[in-house]
Design a protein around this motif. Structure first.
Motif, short mmCIF file in Angstrom:
data_model
loop_
_atom_site.label_atom_id
_atom_site.label_comp_id
_atom_site.label_asym_id
_atom_site.label_seq_id
_atom_site.Cartn_x
_atom_site.Cartn_y
_atom_site.Cartn_z
N THR A 1 0.80 -1.22 -0.14
CA THR A 1 -0.01 0.13 0.18
C THR A 1 1.08 1.22 0.18
O THR A 1 1.91 1.41 0.70
CB THR A 1 -0.85 -0.03 1.30
N ILE A 2 0.49 2.25 -0.80
CA ILE A 2 1.23 3.59 -0.97
C ILE A 2 0.33 4.61 -0.65
O ILE A 2 -0.76 4.95 -1.30
CB ILE A 2 1.72 3.67 -2.43
N LEU A 3 0.32 5.21 0.47
CA LEU A 3 -0.45 6.39 0.93
C LEU A 3 0.12 7.47 0.49
O LEU A 3 1.18 7.89 0.81
CB LEU A 3 -0.85 6.37 2.43
N LEU A 4 -0.68 8.37 -0.36
CA LEU A 4 -0.06 9.74 -0.58
C LEU A 4 -0.80 10.80 -0.22
O LEU A 4 -2.05 10.88 -0.41
CB LEU A 4 -0.04 9.81 -2.06
N ILE A 5 -0.16 11.66 0.57
CA ILE A 5 -0.97 12.88 1.14
C ILE A 5 -0.11 14.02 0.73
O ILE A 5 1.15 14.24 0.76
CB ILE A 5 -0.65 12.75 2.74
N ASP A 6 -1.16 15.08 0.25
CA ASP A 6 -0.65 16.16 -0.10
C ASP A 6 -1.72 17.37 -0.11
O ASP A 6 -2.73 16.85 -0.37
CB ASP A 6 -0.02 16.34 -1.63
N SER A 7 -1.31 18.77 0.19
CA SER A 7 -2.32 19.78 0.22
C SER A 7 -2.65 19.99 -1.22
O SER A 7 -3.51 21.01 -1.24
CB SER A 7 -2.13 20.60 1.19
N ASP A 8 -1.97 19.76 -2.20
CA ASP A 8 -2.17 20.36 -3.48
C ASP A 8 -2.79 19.08 -4.44
O ASP A 8 -2.31 18.21 -4.58
CB ASP A 8 -0.68 20.95 -4.15
N GLU A 9 -3.89 19.47 -4.92
CA GLU A 9 -4.64 18.58 -5.60
C GLU A 9 -4.24 18.25 -6.96
O GLU A 9 -3.94 17.09 -7.45
CB GLU A 9 -6.31 19.19 -5.89
#
Ligand SMILES: C[S@@+](CC[C@H](N)C(=O)[O-])C[C@H]1O[C@@H](n2cnc3c(N)ncnc32)[C@H](O)[C@@H]1O
Length: 434
Positions: free
Chosen positions: A277-285
């Protein structure tokens, strides 16, 4: 004045067709930018250097003496700090690398350095790259600079219209946050960027590709990522039973285009500890959509979960299960974080944001896992150049970072610090979670 005299005078000052001749005879003053470019190009040419020499294999340690002393002192005190040799992903011929180094040394002295380096007629690809230099997509170009055919191979701009984040597209999200006009302008920039070819041939001086491969910061982001990947692989393979059945769960906080995690997936798959699983988090859509498109091009999209979140507005445990992640990557974040952070919307001041974030990150990591943090060193080569090209960053020494990590609640004696020595730009901190 008599009538006759006035007529004479009118004849002299009345604009006639020939007026254009007067204007043409005036000297044409170049704009400061044109003058700077012309002046720069008149210098003794470095551009005639051969492009067919051996590949650049300079493996010398390029770490600033101040940092080397710091490393030695920390080693004496028992800390796990080492300068490592991680080769860059892309190299130039020796002569072209020398030409790029020389041009950068010259350009760094000029206040309008970026005007010259990113002048569209000289470096069309460089000019387009510079327009997005503050965005994560520009890093993707640096990771792939030697081989990419456009500035963003693998990015299909139709992804920006796909419902990839909780049923909404990145464009819909951006429109609702920033309005139609700003969203359209962002989309236009991304589309133009993705379709700009990486130019190899310019007459002026080494090409855009040469610069984007040869500048130290390009090699440094590659070796930062690859050093972190090596650290994660060694850590996971030293605990073979840890994730054998379920596969490794990774998370990238401030993932950007997520190149390091996709490469980590490839490396761990090959090393026998595959990532599930690769969880990707960013505030820029737009960064998240870019990462989704690149995941597809690398065949890992089935393992990716996207979170459109601001790390400082939403606690990680409100959307990621506590103690569920094995490896967390925080590359490219703390360089942007000061000791106090003011929330642009609420005006609230957050003290010690790095410490608080690290302590939050600790909550989502499973025992035996690892947190990977990168920070630009406070003494490094090509400092003047990076100051001219990038916005100001928060650079730190190793001891300072270890002290930040300690105040976040981790034992600094257990932290692995690795400095890719050929560039001497970043240190990577592997924080094991007991
Ligand atoms: C320099 S890029 C890092 C890219 C990636 N980690 C890498 O190493 O290639 C920084 C990313 O951080 C994201 N970012 C900055 N502040 C953030 C915040 N408060 N919450 C979530 N993402 C943030 C930006 O949108 C950008 O995509």
């Amino acid at each position: 004045m008599t009538e006759g005299n006035a007529d004479e005078l009118r004849k002299l000052v009345t604009p006639r067709d020939e007026g254009i001749i007067i204007r043409d005879s005036l000297p044409i003053y170049p704009s400061p930018k044109q003058a700077a470019v012309a002046h720069f190009l008149r210098r003794a040419a470095t551009r005639d250097r051969s492009r067919t020499e051996d590949v650049y294999t300079d493996a010398r340690v390029n770490v600033h003496p101040h940092i080397r002393h710091e490393v030695q002192a920390l080693q004496h005190e028992g800390y796990d700090v080492a300068i490592v040799d991680t080769p860059p992903r892309h190299e130039l011929s020796t002569q072209v690398q020398a030409a790029v180094d020389e041009e950068i040394a010259q350009l760094s002295k000029l206040p309008n350095c970026t005007d010259i380096l990113f002048e569209p007629s000289l470096h069309p690809a460089g000019a387009t790259w510079f327009r997005l230099a503050k965005y994560a997509l520009a890093l993707q170009t640096l990771y792939a600079a030697g081989t990419t055919t456009t500035l963003a191979d693998g990015l299909d701009p139709s992804v920006f219209h796909e419902p990839i984040i909780d049923g909404l597209s990145s464009m819909e999200r951006l429109r609702s946050r920033r309005g139609d006009q700003e969203a359209q302008s962002a989309l236009d920039k991304y589309v133009a960027y993705a379709s700009t070819p990486m130019s190899d041939h310019t007459d002026a001086f080494p090409s855009s590709r040469d610069f984007l491969v040869g500048v130290i910061d390009s090699r440094a982001v590659q070796t930062r990522a690859d050093t972190a990947i090596n650290m994660a692989r060694e850590h996971m393979s030293s605990r073979p039973g840890h994730s054998a059945k379920r596969g490794v769960v990774t998370a990238s906080l401030t993932c950007g285009a997520a190149n390091p995690l996709f490469e980590m997936a490839r490396s761990l798959d090959q090393g026998g500890t595959p990532i599930s699983t690769i969880l990707l988090i960013d505030s820029d859509e737009m960064a998240l959509a870019t990462a989704a498109s690149l995941a597809r091009s690398k065949g890992v999209e089935g393992r990716v979960i996207l979170y459109h979140k601001d790390l400082f507005r939403h606690r990680l445990t409100s959307y990621i299960k506590p103690e569920s992640v094995d490896v967390v990557d925080l590359l490219g974040l703390v360089d942007w974080l000061p000791d106090e952070l003011r929330d642009r919307k609420t005006g609230l001041v957050r003290r010690r944001p790095i410490q608080r974030l690290l302590s939050d990150v600790g909550d989502i990591v499973r025992a035996g896992g690892m947190i990977l943090v990168g920070n630009m060193l406070n003494r490094r080569p090509q400092q003047a150049f990076v100051e001219r090209v990038w916005p100001s960053l928060f650079q730190r020494g190793v001891r300072e970072m270890l002290s930040i990590i300690a105040t976040a609640g981790f034992d600094p004696m257990t932290v692995q610090v690795r400095i890719p020595g050929r560039e001497g730009v970043y240190a990577i901190y592997g924080i094991p979670v007991p």
